[in-house]
Design a protein around this motif. Structure first.
Motif, PDB file in Angstrom:
ATOM      1  N   LYS A 130      79.571  27.804  21.562  1.00  0.00           N
ATOM      2  CA  LYS A 130      79.449  27.919  19.940  1.00  0.00           C
ATOM      3  C   LYS A 130      79.214  26.342  19.429  1.00  0.00           C
ATOM      4  O   LYS A 130      78.265  25.913  18.742  1.00  0.00           O
ATOM      5  CB  LYS A 130      80.851  28.201  19.268  1.00  0.00           C
ATOM      6  N   TYR A 131      79.719  25.412  20.093  1.00  0.00           N
ATOM      7  CA  TYR A 131      79.295  23.982  19.881  1.00  0.00           C
ATOM      8  C   TYR A 131      77.831  23.657  20.300  1.00  0.00           C
ATOM      9  O   TYR A 131      77.312  22.923  19.487  1.00  0.00           O
ATOM     10  CB  TYR A 131      80.370  22.921  20.519  1.00  0.00           C
ATOM     11  N   ILE A 132      77.536  24.057  21.351  1.00  0.00           N
ATOM     12  CA  ILE A 132      76.080  23.893  21.808  1.00  0.00           C
ATOM     13  C   ILE A 132      75.203  24.535  20.919  1.00  0.00           C
ATOM     14  O   ILE A 132      74.160  23.979  20.645  1.00  0.00           O
ATOM     15  CB  ILE A 132      75.927  24.360  23.380  1.00  0.00           C
ATOM     16  N   GLU A 133      75.584  25.753  20.509  1.00  0.00           N
ATOM     17  CA  GLU A 133      74.543  26.605  19.662  1.00  0.00           C
ATOM     18  C   GLU A 133      74.554  25.859  18.386  1.00  0.00           C
ATOM     19  O   GLU A 133      73.131  25.926  17.742  1.00  0.00           O
ATOM     20  CB  GLU A 133      75.287  27.781  19.309  1.00  0.00           C
ATOM     21  N   GLU A 134      75.587  25.225  17.742  1.00  0.00           N
ATOM     22  CA  GLU A 134      75.566  24.567  16.557  1.00  0.00           C
ATOM     23  C   GLU A 134      74.865  23.035  16.559  1.00  0.00           C
ATOM     24  O   GLU A 134      74.201  22.812  15.576  1.00  0.00           O
ATOM     25  CB  GLU A 134      76.817  24.675  15.974  1.00  0.00           C
ATOM     26  N   LYS A 135      75.397  22.407  17.642  1.00  0.00           N
ATOM     27  CA  LYS A 135      74.860  20.845  17.568  1.00  0.00           C
ATOM     28  C   LYS A 135      73.544  20.683  18.447  1.00  0.00           C
ATOM     29  O   LYS A 135      73.037  19.731  18.091  1.00  0.00           O
ATOM     30  CB  LYS A 135      75.988  20.254  18.035  1.00  0.00           C
ATOM     31  N   VAL A 136      73.180  21.504  19.216  1.00  0.00           N
ATOM     32  CA  VAL A 136      72.224  21.276  20.085  1.00  0.00           C
ATOM     33  C   VAL A 136      71.037  22.499  19.509  1.00  0.00           C
ATOM     34  O   VAL A 136      70.514  22.413  18.533  1.00  0.00           O
ATOM     35  CB  VAL A 136      72.219  21.411  21.460  1.00  0.00           C
ATOM     36  N   ARG A 137      70.688  23.481  20.545  1.00  0.00           N
ATOM     37  CA  ARG A 137      69.962  24.537  20.061  1.00  0.00           C
ATOM     38  C   ARG A 137      70.562  25.938  20.863  1.00  0.00           C
ATOM     39  O   ARG A 137      71.181  25.916  21.882  1.00  0.00           O
ATOM     40  CB  ARG A 137      68.625  24.404  20.679  1.00  0.00           C
ATOM     41  N   PRO A 138      70.461  26.924  19.927  1.00  0.00           N
ATOM     42  CA  PRO A 138      70.934  28.518  20.640  1.00  0.00           C
ATOM     43  C   PRO A 138      70.381  28.629  21.968  1.00  0.00           C
ATOM     44  O   PRO A 138      71.075  29.093  22.706  1.00  0.00           O
ATOM     45  CB  PRO A 138      70.567  29.317  19.446  1.00  0.00           C
ATOM     46  N   VAL A 139      69.163  28.088  22.273  1.00  0.00           N
ATOM     47  CA  VAL A 139      68.483  28.595  23.380  1.00  0.00           C
ATOM     48  C   VAL A 139      69.039  27.822  24.710  1.00  0.00           C
ATOM     49  O   VAL A 139      68.786  28.107  25.800  1.00  0.00           O
ATOM     50  CB  VAL A 139      66.806  28.452  23.395  1.00  0.00           C
ATOM     51  N   GLU A 140      69.744  26.433  24.492  1.00  0.00           N
ATOM     52  CA  GLU A 140      70.174  25.764  25.321  1.00  0.00           C
ATOM     53  C   GLU A 140      71.588  26.449  26.034  1.00  0.00           C
ATOM     54  O   GLU A 140      72.085  25.822  27.029  1.00  0.00           O
ATOM     55  CB  GLU A 140      70.755  24.297  24.986  1.00  0.00           C
ATOM     56  N   LYS A 141      71.899  27.482  25.196  1.00  0.00           N
ATOM     57  CA  LYS A 141      73.364  27.736  25.818  1.00  0.00           C
ATOM     58  C   LYS A 141      73.368  28.544  26.950  1.00  0.00           C
ATOM     59  O   LYS A 141      73.996  28.210  27.982  1.00  0.00           O
ATOM     60  CB  LYS A 141      73.838  28.680  24.647  1.00  0.00           C
TER      61      LYS A 141
END
Length: 228
Positions: A130-141
């Motif tokens: 969830k942190y990656i999705e919010e702080k980076v980009r959802p596609v990076e998850k």
């Protein structure tokens, strides 16, 4: 042979006088490990599903200040964290041992379990994703998860290469298998990891899918799993 107090504890649990309670969440791989152990040891337990947000309640944090599942309640004893729960079950309920008597094989089981619990699973935790999705980009998850699972799986392939038999460390199911099975399930079904470069782990995954204690512990078979 079991000590007298262990026999009494097992008999009390099986008779319902001191029924085990497992606070769980259907999709939690950590809870999955414990469910397998309880099934292997033939221990009846009450499944306590946490509804969304309940893990943050003051009541649950009294059981586990981290607010994570699983939590095992055995009479007056409360144990949180899957590794701690498995070690507790192994000492109190020695039927179907989760660790081999051979010291080297025992060490390999600890190593394999630790790779999963320390170097793979925390990096695919829902909070992290969830942190990656919010702080980076959802596609990076997905790329993040596949990279870290792949790195851990390469290490496991090498570690288990000279020790595996029918299962991870021989022809009996031990602790390493309890950590591997949920991780393999998540890697394949949730994160679409290509298993062609992990032939040993792929073979183990197929073996686990034939064991009733493992199948009954699958996420989709739990009371709180979505119906569709």
């Amino acid at each position: 042979m079991m000590e007298a107090q262990e026999v009494e504890a097992q008999a009390a649990t099986e008779s319902g006088q001191q029924q085990l309670k497992l606070y769980s969440y259907w999709m939690s791989s950590c809870s999955f490990r414990v469910r397998i152990a309880l099934n292997l040891k033939g221990l009846k337990y009450e499944y306590k599903a946490l509804v969304k947000g309940e893990q943050f309640s003051p009541e649950f944090r009294k059981l586990n200040p981290m607010g994570y599942v699983p939590v095992l309640v055995d009479g007056d004893t409360v144990v949180a964290d899957s590794f701690a729960i498995l070690l507790y079950l192994e000492e109190k309920y020695p039927q179907h041992p989760l660790l081999p008597p051979d010291l080297q094989k025992k060490a390999i089981n600890y190593q394999a379990a630790n790779i999963v619990s320390s170097s793979i699973q925390p990096l695919q935790n829902l909070t992290v994703l969830k942190y990656i999705e919010e702080k980076v980009r959802p596609v990076e998850k997905l790329e993040w998860v596949q990279f870290h699972i792949g790195k851990g799986f390469l290490a496991l392939e090498e570690l288990l290469n000279n020790h595996a038999g029918k299962y991870a460390t021989g022809d009996e199911v031990y602790m390493a298998d309890l950590f591997l099975a949920p991780q393999l399930c998540a890697a394949i079904t949730r994160f679409q990891l290509d298993m062609t470069q992990f032939p040993l782990l792929a073979r183990l995954h197929e073996a686990y899918n034939k064991i009733p204690a493992f199948l009954d512990a699958l996420p989709e078979k739990q009371p709180d799993a979505p119906s569709s």
